[in-house]
Design a protein around this motif. Structure first.
Motif, mmCIF file in Angstrom:
data_model
loop_
_atom_site.group_PDB
_atom_site.id
_atom_site.type_symbol
_atom_site.label_atom_id
_atom_site.label_comp_id
_atom_site.label_asym_id
_atom_site.label_seq_id
_atom_site.Cartn_x
_atom_site.Cartn_y
_atom_site.Cartn_z
ATOM 1 N N ASP A 8 34.632 31.295 37.832
ATOM 2 C CA ASP A 8 35.961 30.723 37.593
ATOM 3 C C ASP A 8 36.051 29.252 37.980
ATOM 4 N N ASP A 50 34.799 32.062 32.951
ATOM 5 C CA ASP A 50 35.859 31.062 33.084
ATOM 6 C C ASP A 50 35.215 29.756 33.563
ATOM 7 N N HIS A 152 32.628 39.162 33.992
ATOM 8 C CA HIS A 152 33.803 38.398 34.409
ATOM 9 C C HIS A 152 34.935 39.288 34.912
ATOM 10 N N HIS A 193 37.216 36.404 37.934
ATOM 11 C CA HIS A 193 38.520 36.599 37.287
ATOM 12 C C HIS A 193 39.699 36.653 38.249
HETATM 13 FE FE LIG Z 1 39.470 35.007 34.100
#
Ligand SMILES: [Fe+2]
Length: 266
Positions: A8, A50, A152, A193
């Protein structure tokens, strides 16, 4: 075997900053500097999706530049903010399976499996379609020893309503069945996430969610909306041995504060 693990990053096109003032590129730099100073002996650097902020595909170039200085082999995954096509454009060496960013490799007695949980309609929840699940089933059946599954979206609900609605909730029951079938492989799920450090057991399989170097999400169990907080950024160090798996979360608060102060006054 030592693995470095972050997630992320939410990198933005040049000049982009979160409304809090946090610069995700500064956060990544701080984490990479700390990783290389302390853990240059790691076998892999794994980034569980991400990688960029939604609609900031130019940031893949920033990521490629930052990773070009990392002498450790890097493994990338996609999250709900990622753009598969733009990612592959910037990282043409990335392995794919059926167009998905998923692949596997054997390292010592461990099999490292990288899963693509990006929903095909661009939604924020996670998805493992039948094709991806079949690939996982075959991959788990083709090897021996413990399996580390990097992905993720965590399939587990963690008690934070705003995050639980965007967990891996499409294909999760079939995933649990497959993991059960390959129980002797001792599967362990390593996810991103949530922008929080969370561990537990989901339907019999242990999991850990790693904190993000970028902005965190607050532990709000009473609210339906997501609350962003500037929690300590950090990254994970995963040690795998004959005895099992150890996961550290390394916080680098002070170094980041210094770097941000410097960049603000430059
Ligand atoms: Fe995410």
């Amino acid at each position: 075997m030592k693995l470095l693990w972050t997630t992320d990053l939410h990198l933005m096109n040049i000049g982009g900053k979160h409304r809090s003032g946090v610069d995700p590129a500064v956060r990544l730099r701080a984490c990479l500097d700390d990783m290389l100073a302390e853990h240059a002996d790691a076998a892999r650097l794994i980034i569980t999706g991400d990688l960029i902020q939604l609609r900031h595909p130019g940031a893949y170039r920033l990521l490629a530049e930052a990773l070009a200085e990392v002498p450790i082999p890097v493994r990338l995954l996609v999250g709900n903010h990622d753009d598969r096509e733009a990612l592959v454009d910037s990282f043409p060496e990335l392995q794919l399976s059926g167009g998905f960013v998923q692949y596997a490799e054997q390292f010592e007695k461990y099999q490292l499996i990288y899963l693509d949980t990006l929903a095909d309609d661009g939604k924020h929840f996670g998805q493992l379609s039948a094709e991806r699940l079949a690939w996982l089933d075959t991959t788990l059946g083709a090897s021996e020893g413990p399996a580390l599954l990097f992905m993720h979206h965590p399939p587990a609900a963690v008690g934070i309503p705003a995050l639980d609605t965007v967990r891996l909730n499409d294909g999760d029951i079939d995933l649990a069945r497959i993991l059960q079938r390959h129980r002797h492989r001792q599967p362990y799920l390593l996810c991103g996430h949530l922008h929080r450090n969370v561990s537990g057991v989901w339907r019999g399989t242990p999991f850990t969610v790693m904190t993000a170097p970028y902005i965190g999400f607050a532990l709000r169990m009473q609210e339906q909306t997501l609350v962003a907080v500037d929690e300590n950024p950090g990254y994970g160090v995963v040690l795998c041995s004959e005895e099992g798996v150890v996961i550290h979360t390394n916080s680098i608060r002070k170094q980041v504060a210094t770097l941000e102060t410097l960049s603000a006054t430059r």
